[in-house]
Design a protein around this motif. Structure first.
Motif, PDB file in Angstrom:
ATOM      1  N   ALA A  76     -10.687   3.385   7.691  1.00 30.82           N
ATOM      2  CA  ALA A  76      -9.917   4.439   7.029  1.00 30.82           C
ATOM      3  C   ALA A  76     -10.266   4.512   5.546  1.00 30.82           C
ATOM      4  O   ALA A  76     -10.447   5.602   4.985  1.00 30.82           O
ATOM      5  CB  ALA A  76      -8.421   4.180   7.206  1.00 30.82           C
ATOM      6  N   ALA A  77     -10.378   3.355   4.904  1.00 28.12           N
ATOM      7  CA  ALA A  77     -10.699   3.326   3.473  1.00 28.12           C
ATOM      8  C   ALA A  77     -12.072   3.923   3.203  1.00 28.12           C
ATOM      9  O   ALA A  77     -12.251   4.715   2.256  1.00 28.12           O
ATOM     10  CB  ALA A  77     -10.631   1.888   2.953  1.00 28.12           C
ATOM     11  N   TYR A  78     -13.062   3.575   4.025  1.00 32.06           N
ATOM     12  CA  TYR A  78     -14.425   4.065   3.793  1.00 32.06           C
ATOM     13  C   TYR A  78     -14.593   5.532   4.170  1.00 32.06           C
ATOM     14  O   TYR A  78     -15.496   6.197   3.662  1.00 32.06           O
ATOM     15  CB  TYR A  78     -15.425   3.186   4.541  1.00 32.06           C
ATOM     16  N   GLU A  79     -13.724   6.021   5.020  1.00 36.08           N
ATOM     17  CA  GLU A  79     -13.797   7.432   5.421  1.00 36.08           C
ATOM     18  C   GLU A  79     -12.896   8.316   4.571  1.00 36.08           C
ATOM     19  O   GLU A  79     -12.782   9.519   4.816  1.00 36.08           O
ATOM     20  CB  GLU A  79     -13.421   7.562   6.902  1.00 36.08           C
ATOM     21  N   GLY A  80     -12.249   7.715   3.579  1.00 36.51           N
ATOM     22  CA  GLY A  80     -11.394   8.490   2.692  1.00 36.51           C
ATOM     23  C   GLY A  80     -10.068   8.886   3.294  1.00 36.51           C
ATOM     24  O   GLY A  80      -9.386   9.770   2.765  1.00 36.51           O
ATOM     25  N   ARG A  81      -9.674   8.255   4.386  1.00 40.09           N
ATOM     26  CA  ARG A  81      -8.381   8.532   5.000  1.00 40.09           C
ATOM     27  C   ARG A  81      -7.318   7.615   4.405  1.00 40.09           C
ATOM     28  O   ARG A  81      -7.623   6.621   3.758  1.00 40.09           O
ATOM     29  CB  ARG A  81      -8.456   8.340   6.521  1.00 40.09           C
ATOM     30  N   ARG A  82      -6.075   7.970   4.614  1.00 41.28           N
ATOM     31  CA  ARG A  82      -4.957   7.194   4.068  1.00 41.28           C
ATOM     32  C   ARG A  82      -4.871   5.839   4.760  1.00 41.28           C
ATOM     33  O   ARG A  82      -4.829   5.758   5.986  1.00 41.28           O
ATOM     34  CB  ARG A  82      -3.651   7.963   4.243  1.00 41.28           C
ATOM     35  N   VAL A  83      -4.825   4.792   3.957  1.00 46.15           N
ATOM     36  CA  VAL A  83      -4.739   3.427   4.480  1.00 46.15           C
ATOM     37  C   VAL A  83      -3.267   3.048   4.610  1.00 46.15           C
ATOM     38  O   VAL A  83      -2.424   3.477   3.824  1.00 46.15           O
ATOM     39  CB  VAL A  83      -5.470   2.450   3.526  1.00 46.15           C
ATOM     40  N   SER A  84      -2.945   2.246   5.608  1.00 42.70           N
ATOM     41  CA  SER A  84      -1.568   1.782   5.791  1.00 42.70           C
ATOM     42  C   SER A  84      -1.032   1.182   4.499  1.00 42.70           C
ATOM     43  O   SER A  84      -1.774   0.551   3.734  1.00 42.70           O
ATOM     44  CB  SER A  84      -1.499   0.725   6.895  1.00 42.70           C
ATOM     45  N   ALA A  85       0.266   1.346   4.283  1.00 38.83           N
ATOM     46  CA  ALA A  85       0.889   0.857   3.045  1.00 38.83           C
ATOM     47  C   ALA A  85       0.666  -0.636   2.849  1.00 38.83           C
ATOM     48  O   ALA A  85       0.497  -1.108   1.725  1.00 38.83           O
ATOM     49  CB  ALA A  85       2.384   1.172   3.058  1.00 38.83           C
ATOM     50  N   CYS A  86       0.655  -1.403   3.942  1.00 41.81           N
ATOM     51  CA  CYS A  86       0.489  -2.849   3.823  1.00 41.81           C
ATOM     52  C   CYS A  86      -0.891  -3.231   3.284  1.00 41.81           C
ATOM     53  O   CYS A  86      -1.043  -4.234   2.585  1.00 41.81           O
ATOM     54  CB  CYS A  86       0.739  -3.523   5.172  1.00 41.81           C
ATOM     55  N   TRP A  87      -1.919  -2.407   3.592  1.00 41.12           N
ATOM     56  CA  TRP A  87      -3.281  -2.685   3.156  1.00 41.12           C
ATOM     57  C   TRP A  87      -3.626  -2.026   1.823  1.00 41.12           C
ATOM     58  O   TRP A  87      -4.595  -2.414   1.176  1.00 41.12           O
ATOM     59  CB  TRP A  87      -4.280  -2.209   4.211  1.00 41.12           C
ATOM     60  N   ARG A  88      -2.854  -1.043   1.415  1.00 43.95           N
ATOM     61  CA  ARG A  88      -3.203  -0.255   0.236  1.00 43.95           C
ATOM     62  C   ARG A  88      -3.390  -1.100  -1.029  1.00 43.95           C
ATOM     63  O   ARG A  88      -4.357  -0.888  -1.779  1.00 43.95           O
ATOM     64  CB  ARG A  88      -2.136   0.826   0.025  1.00 43.95           C
ATOM     65  N   PRO A  89      -2.499  -2.083  -1.306  1.00 43.99           N
ATOM     66  CA  PRO A  89      -2.691  -2.870  -2.526  1.00 43.99           C
ATOM     67  C   PRO A  89      -4.046  -3.588  -2.583  1.00 43.99           C
ATOM     68  O   PRO A  89      -4.691  -3.614  -3.630  1.00 43.99           O
ATOM     69  CB  PRO A  89      -1.531  -3.865  -2.496  1.00 43.99           C
ATOM     70  N   LEU A  90      -4.470  -4.167  -1.469  1.00 43.21           N
ATOM     71  CA  LEU A  90      -5.741  -4.879  -1.469  1.00 43.21           C
ATOM     72  C   LEU A  90      -6.899  -3.943  -1.781  1.00 43.21           C
ATOM     73  O   LEU A  90      -7.779  -4.271  -2.586  1.00 43.21           O
ATOM     74  CB  LEU A  90      -5.979  -5.566  -0.122  1.00 43.21           C
ATOM     75  N   PHE A  91      -6.902  -2.764  -1.186  1.00 43.66           N
ATOM     76  CA  PHE A  91      -7.990  -1.823  -1.446  1.00 43.66           C
ATOM     77  C   PHE A  91      -7.915  -1.248  -2.860  1.00 43.66           C
ATOM     78  O   PHE A  91      -8.953  -0.963  -3.465  1.00 43.66           O
ATOM     79  CB  PHE A  91      -7.977  -0.704  -0.397  1.00 43.66           C
ATOM     80  N   GLN A  92      -6.714  -1.116  -3.395  1.00 40.10           N
ATOM     81  CA  GLN A  92      -6.576  -0.588  -4.747  1.00 40.10           C
ATOM     82  C   GLN A  92      -6.974  -1.605  -5.810  1.00 40.10           C
ATOM     83  O   GLN A  92      -7.519  -1.239  -6.858  1.00 40.10           O
ATOM     84  CB  GLN A  92      -5.133  -0.125  -4.979  1.00 40.10           C
ATOM     85  N   TYR A  93      -6.693  -2.893  -5.555  1.00 36.32           N
ATOM     86  CA  TYR A  93      -6.939  -3.943  -6.551  1.00 36.32           C
ATOM     87  C   TYR A  93      -8.179  -4.779  -6.229  1.00 36.32           C
ATOM     88  O   TYR A  93      -8.378  -5.831  -6.828  1.00 36.32           O
ATOM     89  CB  TYR A  93      -5.722  -4.867  -6.641  1.00 36.32           C
ATOM     90  N   ARG A  94      -8.988  -4.319  -5.326  1.00 36.40           N
ATOM     91  CA  ARG A  94     -10.114  -5.125  -4.841  1.00 36.40           C
ATOM     92  C   ARG A  94     -11.123  -5.495  -5.929  1.00 36.40           C
ATOM     93  O   ARG A  94     -11.808  -6.507  -5.827  1.00 36.40           O
ATOM     94  CB  ARG A  94     -10.824  -4.393  -3.699  1.00 36.40           C
ATOM     95  N   ARG A  95     -11.198  -4.703  -6.994  1.00 32.88           N
ATOM     96  CA  ARG A  95     -12.168  -4.975  -8.065  1.00 32.88           C
ATOM     97  C   ARG A  95     -11.488  -5.250  -9.397  1.00 32.88           C
ATOM     98  O   ARG A  95     -12.142  -5.254 -10.436  1.00 32.88           O
ATOM     99  CB  ARG A  95     -13.135  -3.788  -8.209  1.00 32.88           C
ATOM    100  N   HIS A  96     -10.188  -5.494  -9.395  1.00 38.44           N
ATOM    101  CA  HIS A  96      -9.458  -5.732 -10.645  1.00 38.44           C
ATOM    102  C   HIS A  96      -9.902  -7.070 -11.249  1.00 38.44           C
ATOM    103  O   HIS A  96      -9.845  -8.104 -10.575  1.00 38.44           O
ATOM    104  CB  HIS A  96      -7.955  -5.743 -10.378  1.00 38.44           C
TER     105      HIS A  96
END
Length: 228
Positions: A76-96
């Motif tokens: 979902a993340a690589y296809e630009g689709r909405r990621v589940s709320a539980c996974w969203r923080p990891l994908f948002q902060y993956r390069r912080h």
């Protein structure tokens, strides 16, 4: 004529995780979690091969349904689709730069145990035409593997050669989350979702609330602790 038993294999999900390991930058937060999960899944396959799971097909079905939820989040993340709320923080902060690898690993485990595991149990029950109680023994064995690896994960990803200082913010973050408690909560959530299976609106409402609650915990676990 006897009914044919369909064998379930962990090999396809392992292949996906290995492919991701080769594609992602080692410092990427998703890569950190992927390496942890790859190690866990390999351990599960080895334990199944040694006969430690009496009902190997049941355990493999649960493990595969579990892994598929993580891989679906990646897709979902690589296809630009909405990621589940539980996974969203990891994908948002993956390069912080202020988030440490151990935080990424725990945030991924939190998402996967806190939300995905409950839904994987329900999916496994549907695949195997059974109730959660029939999966409880294998659920516990899979959980034991995860708990046993948690200490090793913390040791491998702990910043610096020594234990953290009491004043280090990461010390408080690490003490705020427990895989054991998350596993127990996941089992309770799975049983409730199974009970609600004939009430789809209530099941969806509970699932959405669980997803968001786990996502909030993940965001807390990813609070920047220090700059690189």
């Amino acid at each position: 004529m006897a009914q044919m038993t369909v064998e379930v294999s962990l090999d396809p999900v392992l292949a996906r995780m290995r492919a991701l390991d080769g594609l992602l930058h080692p410092r990427d937060g998703v890569a950190v979690f992927n390496r942890v999960y790859l190690a866990v899944t390999r351990e599960l396959r080895e334990r199944m091969g040694r006969g430690e799971f009496p009902e190997a097909r049941t355990a493999a079905t649960l493990a595969v349904r579990f892994a598929e939820r993580y891989l679906a989040a990646v897709d979902a993340a690589y296809e630009g689709r909405r990621v589940s709320a539980c996974w969203r923080p990891l994908f948002q902060y993956r390069r912080h730069p202020g988030v440490r690898p151990l935080q990424h690993a725990l945030a991924g485990i939190n998402a996967h145990i806190g939300y995905d595991l409950a839904l994987a149990v329900v999916a496994g029950c549907r695949s195997l035409d059974c109730a959660p109680a029939d999966l409880e023994a294998d659920f516990d064995r899979v959980g034991d593997t995860l708990v046993a690896l948690e200490e090793r994960i913390r040791e491998d990803l702990m910043p610096g050669p020594d234990l953290l200082e009491v004043a280090d913010p990461l010390t408080h973050l690490l003490g705020s989350w427990s895989l054991d408690r998350a596993r127990d909560a996941a089992w309770s959530a799975a049983r409730l979702l199974w009970t609600l299976r004939d009430c789809p609106e209530l099941a969806a409402e509970f699932s959405d609330s669980l997803d968001k609650g786990v996502g909030l915990v993940g965001r807390c676990l990813l609070t920047p602790a220090a700059a690189c």
